[in-house]
Design an enzyme around this catalytic site. Structure first.
Site, PDB file in Angstrom:
ATOM      1  N   GLU A   1      11.428  43.123  57.853  1.00 10.04           N
ATOM      2  CA  GLU A   1      10.749  42.541  59.166  1.00 10.04           C
ATOM      3  C   GLU A   1      11.583  42.290  60.180  1.00 10.04           C
ATOM      4  OE1 GLU A   1       8.477  39.509  55.876  1.00 10.04           O
ATOM      5  OE2 GLU A   1       9.671  38.742  57.364  1.00 10.04           O
TER       6      GLU A   1
ATOM      7  N   CYS B   1      14.850  39.360  66.352  1.00 11.61           N
ATOM      8  CA  CYS B   1      15.440  38.816  65.007  1.00 11.61           C
ATOM      9  C   CYS B   1      15.143  39.915  63.853  1.00 11.61           C
ATOM     10  CB  CYS B   1      14.680  37.657  64.550  1.00 11.61           C
ATOM     11  SG  CYS B   1      15.269  37.026  62.748  1.00 11.61           S
TER      12      CYS B   1
ATOM     13  N   CYS C   1      17.132  40.658  49.389  1.00 12.84           N
ATOM     14  CA  CYS C   1      18.401  39.824  49.498  1.00 12.84           C
ATOM     15  C   CYS C   1      18.612  39.576  48.108  1.00 12.84           C
ATOM     16  CB  CYS C   1      18.424  38.704  50.481  1.00 12.84           C
ATOM     17  SG  CYS C   1      19.848  38.017  50.756  1.00 12.84           S
TER      18      CYS C   1
ATOM     19  N   CYS D   1      18.900  32.017  48.022  1.00  6.79           N
ATOM     20  CA  CYS D   1      18.699  30.998  48.710  1.00  6.79           C
ATOM     21  C   CYS D   1      17.471  30.244  48.522  1.00  6.79           C
ATOM     22  CB  CYS D   1      19.055  30.929  50.206  1.00  6.79           C
ATOM     23  SG  CYS D   1      20.402  31.534  50.832  1.00  6.79           S
TER      24      CYS D   1
ATOM     25  N   CYS E   1      14.107  30.378  50.735  1.00  6.51           N
ATOM     26  CA  CYS E   1      14.123  31.639  51.330  1.00  6.51           C
ATOM     27  C   CYS E   1      12.917  32.763  50.390  1.00  6.51           C
ATOM     28  CB  CYS E   1      15.355  32.179  51.540  1.00  6.51           C
ATOM     29  SG  CYS E   1      15.190  33.909  52.342  1.00  6.51           S
TER      30      CYS E   1
ATOM     31  N   CYS F   1      11.255  34.241  57.052  1.00  2.00           N
ATOM     32  CA  CYS F   1      11.982  35.395  56.914  1.00  2.00           C
ATOM     33  C   CYS F   1      11.378  35.712  55.396  1.00  2.00           C
ATOM     34  CB  CYS F   1      13.396  35.006  56.626  1.00  2.00           C
ATOM     35  SG  CYS F   1      14.518  36.023  55.739  1.00  2.00           S
TER      36      CYS F   1
END
Ligand code: SF4
Length: 346
Positions: free
Chosen positions: A90, A103, A110, A114, A117, A334
């Site tokens: 994205e 951004c 990932c 976290c 997220c 995100c």
């Protein structure tokens, strides 16, 4: 060979292998980065036989935009790019009163895990290449040019941990800095990390004056490990030491990101602990009330709690800004759009 993402020097070297003179690299690169060319056919200042020769050896491949969402207020545009192997990432354009900010993502997925997220829910697929990272910005720059506007700043804050893909991220930023792409000033770049200490140390020596932003999200080792598993490998104390060193070495203020999560890290006690932690540093805190993420059971504090947290920091002389909310209606947090399409099997 896909030449999109190459620097002028790299392209000149590739052309040389086919006895094509160096000055052709100047012409091709302008078409590719400033005029949106995706085929040699349109390059009408090159002779037809040369265009045919180029097409035989090279291609210009850019990621495809497979989803495009505009926020209702028109201030945010979110794109989902698909790369040649079907991976997606994205990119978000935010139109601020002071300029256009993009951004960008640096990895497909990932692995950092976290808790708040959405990008990490399906793990890491792969690193993005320098060309794939730069293409996200160049695509938006092309779009803005049609409005007579430009990309003013970049935040490296989308999906992925940029310091885990260090070489490609730096190569992309160097490419975007070139006058023949978008001529972006390094001071307009902010890179956000979950706290990869060796990466921060390396970045401090890189010699490019970009701003560093550290995702802190908790004032103690225990709570930070709960919210960000990376803290078990790079503890808070080491991250802060590396951040202080970065500020001293580069003379750039470090920003700390702090996602406010109801009843987890948003209390008076945590605000006081955070203020103590950052006392006397060239630093500021960016408070981010958590974006609603349907996949996670984490909630946003109410306005009074947010204001109270900010006030405690300010009373202790820590600059604390509240991040302006943008694009919540288009899942601008995100990883959310990518997840929705992955889950739908798209
Ligand atoms: S916040 Fe950043 S580092 Fe953490 S899981 Fe999400 S993309 Fe990865």
């Amino acid at each position: 060979m896909n030449i999109f993402g190459r620097t002028k020097e790299q392209l000149a070297a590739a052309l040389k292998e086919h006895d094509i003179p160096r000055f052709r690299a100047d012409q091709i690169i302008r078409w590719m980065y400033r005029r949106g060319a995706v085929s040699f056919d349109v390059m009408d200042n090159l002779a037809k036989p040369l265009r045919a020769q180029l097409a035989e050896y090279f291609s210009i491949e850019r990621p495809k935009v497979v989803s495009r969402l505009h926020s209702a207020d028109g201030a945010t545009l979110k794109l989902l790019y698909e790369f040649a192997d079907g991976q997606t990432a994205e990119t978000v354009l935010m139109r601020h009163p002071y300029g256009n900010s993009v951004c960008i993502s640096t990895q497909a997925g990932c692995r950092m895990g976290c808790a708040f997220c959405a990008s990490t829910l399906h793990g890491l697929q792969r690193n993005l290449t320098a060309g794939e990272i730069a293409a996200q910005v160049i695509g938006i720059s092309d779009f803005l040019r049609t409005e007579g506007a430009r990309v003013d700043t970049i935040v490296v804050m989308g999906s992925g941990e940029p310091l885990e893909n260090y070489d490609n991220v730096i190569a992309a930023l160097r490419l975007l800095h070139e006058e023949y792409t978008i001529g972006l000033g390094y001071r307009g770049v902010t890179l956000s990390t979950s706290g990869i200490v060796p990466g921060i140390e390396r970045l401090a020596e890189e010699g490019i004056p970009i701003s560093l932003s550290i995702s802190l999200h908790a004032p103690t080792e225990e709570l930070r490990s709960q919210i960000m598993p990376v803290n078990r490998m790079y503890p808070l104390a080491d991250v802060l030491r590396a951040a202080r060193m970065y500020a001293q070495r580069t003379k750039r203020r470090v920003t700390y990101e702090y996602i406010l999560i109801r009843d987890l890290n948003d209390g008076v006690h945590e605000a006081e602990q955070l203020a103590n932690l950052l006392k006397g540093q060239l630093a500021s805190v960016n408070l981010i009330p958590i974006n609603p993420v349907s996949e996670r059971n984490l909630f946003r504090p109410d306005k009074a709690a947010i204001r109270r947290f900010q006030k405690i920091l300010e009373e202790r002389h820590i600059t604390a800004t509240l991040r302006r909310e943008m694009g919540t209606d288009i899942q601008a947090a995100c990883g959310q759009l990518r997840n929705r399409l992955m889950e739908a099997g798209l």
